[in-house]
Design an enzyme around this catalytic site. Structure first.
Site, short mmCIF file in Angstrom:
data_model
loop_
_atom_site.label_atom_id
_atom_site.label_comp_id
_atom_site.label_asym_id
_atom_site.label_seq_id
_atom_site.Cartn_x
_atom_site.Cartn_y
_atom_site.Cartn_z
N HIS A 170 0.81 -1.23 0.00
CA HIS A 170 0.00 0.00 0.00
C HIS A 170 0.84 1.27 0.00
O HIS A 170 0.61 2.18 -0.80
CB HIS A 170 -0.92 0.01 1.23
CG HIS A 170 -1.97 -1.04 1.15
ND1 HIS A 170 -3.17 -0.85 0.51
CD2 HIS A 170 -2.00 -2.30 1.62
CE1 HIS A 170 -3.89 -1.95 0.60
NE2 HIS A 170 -3.20 -2.84 1.27
N SER A 209 -3.39 -7.39 1.02
CA SER A 209 -3.83 -8.34 2.06
C SER A 209 -5.26 -8.05 2.51
O SER A 209 -5.98 -8.95 2.96
CB SER A 209 -2.88 -8.30 3.25
OG SER A 209 -1.63 -8.84 2.89
N CYS A 210 -5.65 -6.79 2.39
CA CYS A 210 -7.02 -6.39 2.77
C CYS A 210 -8.07 -7.16 1.97
O CYS A 210 -9.19 -7.35 2.43
CB CYS A 210 -7.25 -4.90 2.52
SG CYS A 210 -5.92 -3.87 3.06
N ARG A 254 -1.37 4.60 2.85
CA ARG A 254 -1.61 5.35 1.60
C ARG A 254 -1.53 6.85 1.84
O ARG A 254 -0.98 7.59 1.03
CB ARG A 254 -2.95 4.94 1.00
CG ARG A 254 -2.88 3.48 0.57
CD ARG A 254 -3.91 3.11 -0.43
NE ARG A 254 -3.75 3.84 -1.68
CZ ARG A 254 -4.31 3.47 -2.81
NH1 ARG A 254 -5.03 2.38 -2.86
NH2 ARG A 254 -4.16 4.18 -3.91
P1 FAD Z 1 3.47 -4.22 3.69
O1 FAD Z 1 2.07 -4.50 3.25
O2 FAD Z 1 4.01 -4.95 4.85
O3 FAD Z 1 4.39 -4.51 2.43
C1 FAD Z 1 5.78 -4.29 2.42
C2 FAD Z 1 6.30 -4.72 1.07
O4 FAD Z 1 7.69 -4.41 1.00
C3 FAD Z 1 6.19 -6.23 0.85
O5 FAD Z 1 5.70 -6.48 -0.44
C4 FAD Z 1 7.64 -6.72 1.02
O6 FAD Z 1 7.93 -7.88 0.25
C5 FAD Z 1 8.42 -5.52 0.52
N1 FAD Z 1 9.76 -5.38 1.14
C6 FAD Z 1 10.05 -5.38 2.46
N2 FAD Z 1 11.38 -5.20 2.64
C7 FAD Z 1 11.92 -5.07 1.43
C8 FAD Z 1 13.25 -4.85 0.97
N3 FAD Z 1 14.26 -4.71 1.82
N4 FAD Z 1 13.48 -4.79 -0.37
C9 FAD Z 1 12.44 -4.91 -1.25
N5 FAD Z 1 11.17 -5.13 -0.87
C10 FAD Z 1 10.91 -5.19 0.45
N6 FAD Z 1 -5.74 -2.32 6.34
C11 FAD Z 1 -6.83 -1.57 6.08
O7 FAD Z 1 -6.75 -0.34 6.09
N7 FAD Z 1 -8.02 -2.14 5.79
C12 FAD Z 1 -8.20 -3.49 5.73
O8 FAD Z 1 -9.29 -3.98 5.44
C13 FAD Z 1 -7.06 -4.30 6.01
N8 FAD Z 1 -7.18 -5.65 5.97
C14 FAD Z 1 -6.06 -6.42 6.18
C15 FAD Z 1 -6.20 -7.80 6.11
C16 FAD Z 1 -5.11 -8.61 6.32
C17 FAD Z 1 -5.27 -10.11 6.23
C18 FAD Z 1 -3.84 -8.03 6.60
C19 FAD Z 1 -2.63 -8.90 6.80
C20 FAD Z 1 -3.69 -6.66 6.67
C21 FAD Z 1 -4.81 -5.84 6.46
N9 FAD Z 1 -4.72 -4.44 6.54
C22 FAD Z 1 -5.81 -3.67 6.31
C23 FAD Z 1 -3.42 -3.79 6.88
C24 FAD Z 1 -2.66 -3.43 5.62
O9 FAD Z 1 -2.55 -4.55 4.77
C25 FAD Z 1 -1.28 -2.91 5.99
O10 FAD Z 1 -1.45 -1.80 6.85
C26 FAD Z 1 -0.52 -2.47 4.75
O11 FAD Z 1 -0.29 -3.58 3.92
C27 FAD Z 1 0.81 -1.81 5.09
O12 FAD Z 1 1.45 -1.49 3.90
P2 FAD Z 1 3.01 -1.27 3.82
O13 FAD Z 1 3.28 -0.68 2.47
O14 FAD Z 1 3.49 -0.55 5.00
O15 FAD Z 1 3.71 -2.70 3.95
#
Ligand code: FAD
Length: 452
Positions: free
Chosen positions: A10, A41-42, A306
């Site tokens: 996200h 994952s949402c 986001r």
């Molecule tokens: P993440 O989603 O953790 O993704 C990080 C990405 O970075 C991954 O793809 C990983 O492979 C990559 N990465 C990490 N380190 C490195 C590196 N060193 N080099 C290259 N790539 C790397 N939130 C809501 O608001 N509403 C919902 O309905 C909701 N439902 C959810 C349901 C589930 C089952 C889960 C697990 C979560 C849900 N969430 C929801 C929470 C939401 O998914 C997370 O808050 C969000 O995904 C966070 O995004 P992010 O970009 O911080 O990191």
């Protein structure tokens, strides 16, 4: 300007979108260590329940779409080191282990978090799963249709655990939820709501084992999990365990590169700037300001990632946009019940160090003369500061969808409105949609009476 974005979930996706919009001439390099970009994952629950058939459609963007926009997408590419002074990144190809160094002018980290794995005996047995990302989504879906998986234990009753439990119960499995808290959904809802939801889960063949944790997993000769031993000493059968007991930031490799707090969260300011110039961070590896208290904390939501991603992109060349404080607004369903909550609850107030009072009201969604098939009971709780009368939080639940009310309360919290502002606020009335006094008016009027 050469902008590197690390992580394609996200936060990373929104950062790339923001850079494309704000700096159309920038060169964007987007790094993802997995083999797929922008999995949501949402949307996993919709896939697990068969509403969405294709796991690959649970995403914001495809590689060809992003490349058409001029973004250089690098999958299977793990960023393992940063040289902030030299503006250089080390990128390892996870398939062949080869590493290369590349440069950046601005860097946005959205590395997110990984599921917490319980450090208990038996933790390495087969069939102990997590629920985050595309790979786990595929494994969980396969497990749902395996006839030899009959008993499923879900560890943790936050919103992810509840999504897992409901999906597997609907797939015909016997589900047990374990949680250290005395109630399910302990950070989302107060007991007026969780008691009803606990009954709903039990009625749907979901056992609740609360105020306890996992002491050990037992396995068979094939190293498959067969049972869970609880801290209470009880043991029950389990052919599959899904651990949804929290997350940890994926930031170990960043120690010494950017400032991290004691929990490994990346420290940022309100412009998403880290301790290093030209390095920004967003998402589940960072904290965000919680509007009711004005203090920073982890609120792991895509909606927050986001917003932060958009801020980081806007701030690459100067302080243009602060990330707005949020209230942790979220919505979910538990079988027929749909609920949403925001801000402080009675159950979270102590931990947040705030004193709150609250009123709980029930009403029908639309006037009582509307037949039951178009109507339903609504439960609503409004939480406020008894000294300042400022709105601090709310929770709503019904079998009809009333969740959008919580967005209005989230805005009220952000704007520091009081119960008096809310008591006679202008909300629409039409018998097909609502009552002459919206339930937020009703609760705020009750709060005024209680305070006066
Ligand atoms: P993440 O989603 O953790 O993704 C990080 C990405 O970075 C991954 O793809 C990983 O492979 C990559 N990465 C990490 N380190 C490195 C590196 N060193 N080099 C290259 N790539 C790397 N939130 C809501 O608001 N509403 C919902 O309905 C909701 N439902 C959810 C349901 C589930 C089952 C889960 C697990 C979560 C849900 N969430 C929801 C929470 C939401 O998914 C997370 O808050 C969000 O995904 C966070 O995004 P992010 O970009 O911080 O990191």
């Amino acid at each position: 300007m050469k902008v590197a974005v690390v992580g394609s979930s996200h936060g990373g996706y929104e950062a790339v979108r923001g850079v494309l919009q704000q700096f159309p001439d920038a060169q964007i390099d987007w790094y993802e260590k997995g083999d797929f970009i922008s999995f949501l994952s949402c949307g996993m629950e919709l896939y697990l329940q068969g509403v969405v058939k294709d796991v690959n459609s649970v995403s914001y963007a495809t590689i060809p779409e992003m490349e058409d926009k001029g973004v250089h997408v690098h999958i299977n590419s793990e960023v393992t080191n940063i040289d902030p002074a030299g503006h250089k990144l080390t990128v390892v190809d996870v398939q062949n282990g080869e590493s290369q160094t590349t440069s950046y002018d601005k860097l946005i980290l959205s590395v997110g978090a990984v599921p917490f794995q319980l450090p208990v005996p038996g933790k390495d047995l087969q069939n102990i799963y997590a629920m985050r990302g595309r790979d786990w989504a595929i494994k969980l879906r396969a497990a749902e249709v395996k006839p030899d998986i009959k008993n499923v234990t879900v560890v943790g009753s936050g919103y992810i655990g509840i999504e897992a439990a409901e999906s597997f119960a609907k797939a015909g499995k016997h589900v047990t939820i374990v949680d250290t808290n005395p109630t399910i959904l302990g950070t989302y809802l107060d007991t007026e709501f969780t008691e009803i939801l606990a009954e709903e889960l039990k009625a749907k063949n979901v056992d609740l084992r609360l105020s306890q944790s996992v002491k050990e997993y037992i396995g068979n000769a094939d190293d498959q999990v067969t049972a869970v031993v609880s801290t209470t000493g009880e043991t029950w059968d389990a052919d599959l365990v899904i651990e949804t007991a929290g997350i940890r930031p994926a930031t170990k490799w960043l120690a010494g590169i950017v400032d991290l707090d004691d929990h490994g969260m990346i420290k940022t300011d309100e412009y998403q700037q880290t301790s290093q110039p030209d390095i920004f961070a967003v998402g589940d590896a960072t904290e965000i300001e919680f509007a009711p208290t004005g203090k920073k904390q982890l609120i792991a939501l895509a909606s927050n990632a986001r917003r932060q991603g958009r801020s980081a992109a806007a701030n690459l060349t100067g302080h243009n946009r602060k990330t707005t404080a949020v209230s942790g607004s979220s919505a979910l369903h538990v079988f027929d019940y749909k609920f949403a909550s925001t801000g402080v609850k009675d159950v979270t107030a102590d931990k947040l160090g705030v004193t709150v009072d609250s009123v709980f009201v029930t009403d029908t969604k639309v006037p009582p003369f509307v037949p039951a098939e178009y109507n339903a009971e609504v439960f609503f709780k409004l939480t406020y500061d008894p000294k300042t009368r400022v709105v601090m939080g709310a929770q709503i639940m019904s079998k009809l969808d009333t969740t959008a009310n919580i967005n209005a309360i989230s805005l009220a919290i952000q704007q520091h409105l009081t119960v008096d502002d809310l008591a006679y606020a202008d909300f629409f009335f039409q018998p097909g949609f609502d009552r002459p006094w919206n339930i937020m008016n009703v609760a705020a009027q009750k709060a005024e009476q209680k305070l006066d």
